[in-house]
Design a protein around this motif. Structure first.
Motif, PDB file in Angstrom:
ATOM      1  N   ILE A 108       6.451 -13.016  27.723  1.00 50.90           N
ATOM      2  CA  ILE A 108       7.604 -12.129  27.866  1.00 50.90           C
ATOM      3  C   ILE A 108       7.162 -10.700  27.563  1.00 50.90           C
ATOM      4  CG2 ILE A 108       8.416 -12.442  25.472  1.00 50.90           C
ATOM      5  CD1 ILE A 108      11.292 -12.331  26.618  1.00 50.90           C
ATOM      6  N   ASN A 109       7.551  -9.762  28.411  1.00 49.44           N
ATOM      7  CA  ASN A 109       7.200  -8.360  28.195  1.00 49.44           C
ATOM      8  C   ASN A 109       8.014  -7.781  27.042  1.00 49.44           C
ATOM      9  OD1 ASN A 109       5.268  -8.065  30.288  1.00 49.44           O
ATOM     10  ND2 ASN A 109       6.908  -7.887  31.798  1.00 49.44           N
ATOM     11  N   LEU A 110       7.378  -6.882  26.309  1.00 51.66           N
ATOM     12  CA  LEU A 110       8.029  -6.228  25.174  1.00 51.66           C
ATOM     13  C   LEU A 110       7.988  -4.719  25.326  1.00 51.66           C
ATOM     14  CD1 LEU A 110       6.462  -8.159  22.121  1.00 51.66           C
ATOM     15  CD2 LEU A 110       8.573  -8.708  23.351  1.00 51.66           C
ATOM     16  N   GLN A 157       8.358  -0.391  20.858  1.00 55.30           N
ATOM     17  CA  GLN A 157       9.086   0.676  20.171  1.00 55.30           C
ATOM     18  C   GLN A 157      10.588   0.607  20.454  1.00 55.30           C
ATOM     19  OE1 GLN A 157       7.555   2.789  17.957  1.00 55.30           O
ATOM     20  NE2 GLN A 157       5.826   1.437  18.356  1.00 55.30           N
ATOM     21  N   GLY A 158      11.011  -0.418  21.178  1.00 49.62           N
ATOM     22  CA  GLY A 158      12.400  -0.508  21.615  1.00 49.62           C
ATOM     23  C   GLY A 158      13.405  -0.487  20.489  1.00 49.62           C
ATOM     24  N   TYR A 170      12.953   0.649  17.385  1.00 44.55           N
ATOM     25  CA  TYR A 170      12.906   1.951  16.713  1.00 44.55           C
ATOM     26  C   TYR A 170      13.660   3.009  17.520  1.00 44.55           C
ATOM     27  CZ  TYR A 170       9.248  -0.189  13.863  1.00 44.55           C
ATOM     28  OH  TYR A 170       8.555  -1.017  13.026  1.00 44.55           O
ATOM     29  N   LYS A 171      13.490   2.975  18.834  1.00 43.32           N
ATOM     30  CA  LYS A 171      14.171   3.945  19.696  1.00 43.32           C
ATOM     31  C   LYS A 171      15.683   3.725  19.686  1.00 43.32           C
ATOM     32  CE  LYS A 171      11.480   3.058  23.282  1.00 43.32           C
ATOM     33  NZ  LYS A 171      10.841   3.097  24.632  1.00 43.32           N
ATOM     34  N   ALA A 172      16.080   2.455  19.715  1.00 48.76           N
ATOM     35  CA  ALA A 172      17.512   2.144  19.696  1.00 48.76           C
ATOM     36  C   ALA A 172      18.143   2.527  18.367  1.00 48.76           C
ATOM     37  CB  ALA A 172      17.722   0.657  19.981  1.00 48.76           C
ATOM     38  N   MET A 173      17.410   2.283  17.274  1.00 44.38           N
ATOM     39  CA  MET A 173      17.917   2.659  15.948  1.00 44.38           C
ATOM     40  C   MET A 173      18.005   4.181  15.828  1.00 44.38           C
ATOM     41  SD  MET A 173      18.456  -0.106  13.964  1.00 44.38           S
ATOM     42  CE  MET A 173      18.004   0.070  12.237  1.00 44.38           C
ATOM     43  N   ALA A 174      16.987   4.866  16.345  1.00 47.37           N
ATOM     44  CA  ALA A 174      16.989   6.331  16.289  1.00 47.37           C
ATOM     45  C   ALA A 174      18.168   6.903  17.067  1.00 47.37           C
ATOM     46  CB  ALA A 174      15.672   6.881  16.834  1.00 47.37           C
ATOM     47  N   ALA A 175      18.508   6.279  18.198  1.00 48.71           N
ATOM     48  CA  ALA A 175      19.652   6.728  18.992  1.00 48.71           C
ATOM     49  C   ALA A 175      20.964   6.547  18.236  1.00 48.71           C
ATOM     50  CB  ALA A 175      19.695   5.960  20.319  1.00 48.71           C
ATOM     51  N   VAL A 201      13.716  -4.694  21.795  1.00 48.24           N
ATOM     52  CA  VAL A 201      12.271  -4.883  21.966  1.00 48.24           C
ATOM     53  C   VAL A 201      11.960  -5.849  23.113  1.00 48.24           C
ATOM     54  CG1 VAL A 201      12.115  -6.793  20.309  1.00 48.24           C
ATOM     55  CG2 VAL A 201      10.136  -5.324  20.674  1.00 48.24           C
ATOM     56  N   LEU A 202      12.918  -6.701  23.470  1.00 48.32           N
ATOM     57  CA  LEU A 202      12.695  -7.790  24.425  1.00 48.32           C
ATOM     58  C   LEU A 202      13.011  -7.348  25.853  1.00 48.32           C
ATOM     59  CD1 LEU A 202      14.456 -10.461  22.222  1.00 48.32           C
ATOM     60  CD2 LEU A 202      11.978 -10.221  22.525  1.00 48.32           C
TER      61      LEU A 202
END
Length: 202
Positions: free
Chosen positions: A14-16, A19-20, A22-27, A76-77
């Motif tokens: 499965i592709n990841l 940083q997904g 971290y980016k979502a939390m930062a948003a 991340v998923l």
């Protein structure tokens, strides 16, 4: 001679987007990840705390809604290319190797994956392996040596006859110290479907 192959899951099948989360939390306004947040994440990944305890901790720590936390956690998923499912099914059908999955994952992620892929796809994938080891179910996580020792001992595997495929060098380095053969796959330039062109000992 390789007789056994242990595969990681994320960025192997499965592709990841590593940083997904971290980016979502930062948003959502959360830009600092503290040591205790990492510790709780590792405890959760080992299945030492429940999903409720994990979410409760983060709710109190970063003051976000439960739904936003879960969505950020699963950011991340990504996708699971069908060519990789076809590859592992074909490899399993050949019966040339004993196949194992060994993944650092957790209850929230695996439920998202099951829902995203659908029951038939997920079960086809899982059934390709002799054993399907998820860190939160066996209470070990990579790169700790105990997790590799557990798999070797449980299945009576000779490390010299075993290949471990993982995208993180710290994980393959740890396995290699135990005598396991390794392929540190680079997901940017390599694909698990090229297993036999990358590993001439197979």
């Amino acid at each position: 001679m390789i007789k056994n192959i242990i595969f990681d899951f994320g960025d192997i099948f499965i592709n990841l987007d590593k940083q997904g989360t971290y980016k979502a939390m930062a948003a959502l306004g959360v830009t600092e990840i503290s040591d205790d947040m990492i510790h709780v994440y590792h405890q959760y990944e080992k299945g030492l705390i429940s999903t409720e305890e994990f979410i409760d901790f983060y709710e109190q720590k970063v003051h976000l809604k439960r739904e936003d936390l879960v969505n950020a956690w699963n950011a991340v998923l990504l996708d699971f290319p069908k060519r990789r499912l076809d590859f592992i099914i074909e490899l399993a059908a050949s019966k040339k190797y004993r196949l194992f999955l060994l993944s650092n994952t957790n209850d929230l992620h695996i439920k998202w994956i099951q829902n995203s892929l659908g029951t038939a796809f997920y079960n086809e994938f899982k059934n390709a392996f002799e054993q399907f080891y998820l860190s939160h179910e066996i209470h070990f996580r990579k790169p700790d040596s105990e997790i590799y020792e557990f798999v070797l001992e449980q299945n009576k595997l000779n490390p010299k006859e075993t290949l471990f495929v993982d995208d993180l060098k710290e994980n393959t380095d740890s396995a290699h110290k135990l005598g396991i053969q390794v392929w540190n796959l680079d997901p940017k330039t390599e694909d698990v479907t090229a297993l036999f062109t990358k590993n001439y000992s197979l």
